[in-house]
Enzyme design. Sequence first.
Site, mmCIF file in Angstrom:
data_model
loop_
_atom_site.group_PDB
_atom_site.id
_atom_site.type_symbol
_atom_site.label_atom_id
_atom_site.label_comp_id
_atom_site.label_asym_id
_atom_site.label_seq_id
_atom_site.Cartn_x
_atom_site.Cartn_y
_atom_site.Cartn_z
ATOM 1 N N SER A 10 13.495 26.076 -14.825
ATOM 2 C CA SER A 10 14.303 25.760 -16.071
ATOM 3 C C SER A 10 15.568 26.201 -16.032
ATOM 4 O O SER A 10 16.367 25.378 -16.952
ATOM 5 C CB SER A 10 13.567 26.893 -17.197
ATOM 6 O OG SER A 10 13.506 28.127 -16.505
ATOM 7 N N TYR A 41 11.926 28.326 -20.694
ATOM 8 C CA TYR A 41 10.609 27.799 -21.043
ATOM 9 C C TYR A 41 9.447 28.801 -21.463
ATOM 10 O O TYR A 41 8.538 28.370 -22.293
ATOM 11 C CB TYR A 41 10.197 27.110 -19.428
ATOM 12 C CG TYR A 41 10.724 26.017 -19.325
ATOM 13 C CD1 TYR A 41 11.673 25.143 -20.068
ATOM 14 C CD2 TYR A 41 10.408 25.229 -18.145
ATOM 15 C CE1 TYR A 41 12.021 24.053 -19.835
ATOM 16 C CE2 TYR A 41 10.821 23.939 -17.869
ATOM 17 C CZ TYR A 41 11.764 23.270 -18.523
ATOM 18 O OH TYR A 41 12.099 22.091 -18.201
ATOM 19 N N GLY A 42 9.744 29.889 -21.223
ATOM 20 C CA GLY A 42 8.754 30.900 -21.204
ATOM 21 C C GLY A 42 8.262 31.286 -22.549
ATOM 22 O O GLY A 42 7.228 32.078 -22.901
ATOM 23 N N HIS A 186 13.143 33.891 -11.830
ATOM 24 C CA HIS A 186 14.597 34.645 -12.222
ATOM 25 C C HIS A 186 14.584 36.216 -11.768
ATOM 26 O O HIS A 186 15.666 36.712 -11.274
ATOM 27 C CB HIS A 186 14.772 34.620 -13.808
ATOM 28 C CG HIS A 186 15.141 33.371 -14.280
ATOM 29 N ND1 HIS A 186 14.477 32.081 -14.417
ATOM 30 C CD2 HIS A 186 16.374 32.870 -14.542
ATOM 31 C CE1 HIS A 186 15.120 31.285 -14.914
ATOM 32 N NE2 HIS A 186 16.197 31.870 -15.169
HETATM 33 N N1 DGL Z 1 12.045 31.015 -13.985
HETATM 34 C C1 DGL Z 1 10.743 30.546 -14.720
HETATM 35 C C2 DGL Z 1 9.583 31.187 -14.143
HETATM 36 O O1 DGL Z 1 9.547 31.431 -12.903
HETATM 37 C C3 DGL Z 1 11.004 30.963 -16.160
HETATM 38 C C4 DGL Z 1 12.256 31.117 -16.976
HETATM 39 C C5 DGL Z 1 12.128 30.886 -18.549
HETATM 40 O O2 DGL Z 1 11.597 31.264 -19.112
HETATM 41 O O3 DGL Z 1 12.513 29.574 -18.463
HETATM 42 O O4 DGL Z 1 8.613 31.293 -14.942
#
Ligand code: DGL
Length: 258
Positions: A10, A41-42, A186
Amino acid sequence: MAGPVLVFDSGVGGLSVVAALRRRLPGTALAYACDNAMLPYGVREDDWLVRRILAVCEAAVAASACSGLVVACNTASTLALEVLRARLSVPVVGTVPAIKPAAGASRTRHIGLLATSATVARPYTARLIRDFAGDCRVTRLAADPLVGEAERLVMGQAPEVETLRRVLAPLAEWPDLDTLVLGCTHFPLLREPLAEAVPHPVRWVDSGDAIARRAGQVIASPQRRPAPEFGWVTAPTPALARGLAGFGFAETRRLAPT
Ligand code: DGL
């Protein structure tokens, strides 16, 4: 002609997987795609997210002419891996929380999962826990504010120590929890400040190296470096372009999913 290995997230979280890929497969050319226009995205609704992930990945696979896709996002992988594999013509490697290695490493049999709200609640995650950590207590902690902190870090700003402390504070209730899974790509980017903010020392476990190893096994004959390595983003900004350049993606281009 063989294409690069495309890494998708994301936002900038997939760069923690890029770092693992660079260590394990230093000769492999990479491309990076992120949907920063729709970050994070979460906290988004599942049906919308599946459609969006498909659209962005289809556009990025076509634009980068990649030889394989690494979905470097737990939130996307625990929801959309099957549909991506069915729709794309390149091999797809996913990223899911490293519950199994964490259960293998824990002495106290109490492990924690730090991930997005979506990932901690997914049936996929519940199955991982049931199958690989049946004899462990698994405490799940939604940690969405850390996504923004990792974004800040890659864009050249210091993360807010107070936010990190606040997110990790509940761990003080469980002094026997000895192993913490970083179940969002992240979070490994914040590993040092997280270690300073955690109420008691823990073993940190993430999926980066296992994904890099798997990518090396399933993506046949990718393009070799040196090669031009591009970042593909849905909302270009100078700060993001600088951040991606720091991981080898010298030029950032706009991605327009349909
Ligand atoms: N980096 C993403 C993951 O591994 C999520 C980050 C988001 O919430 O967009 O879940």
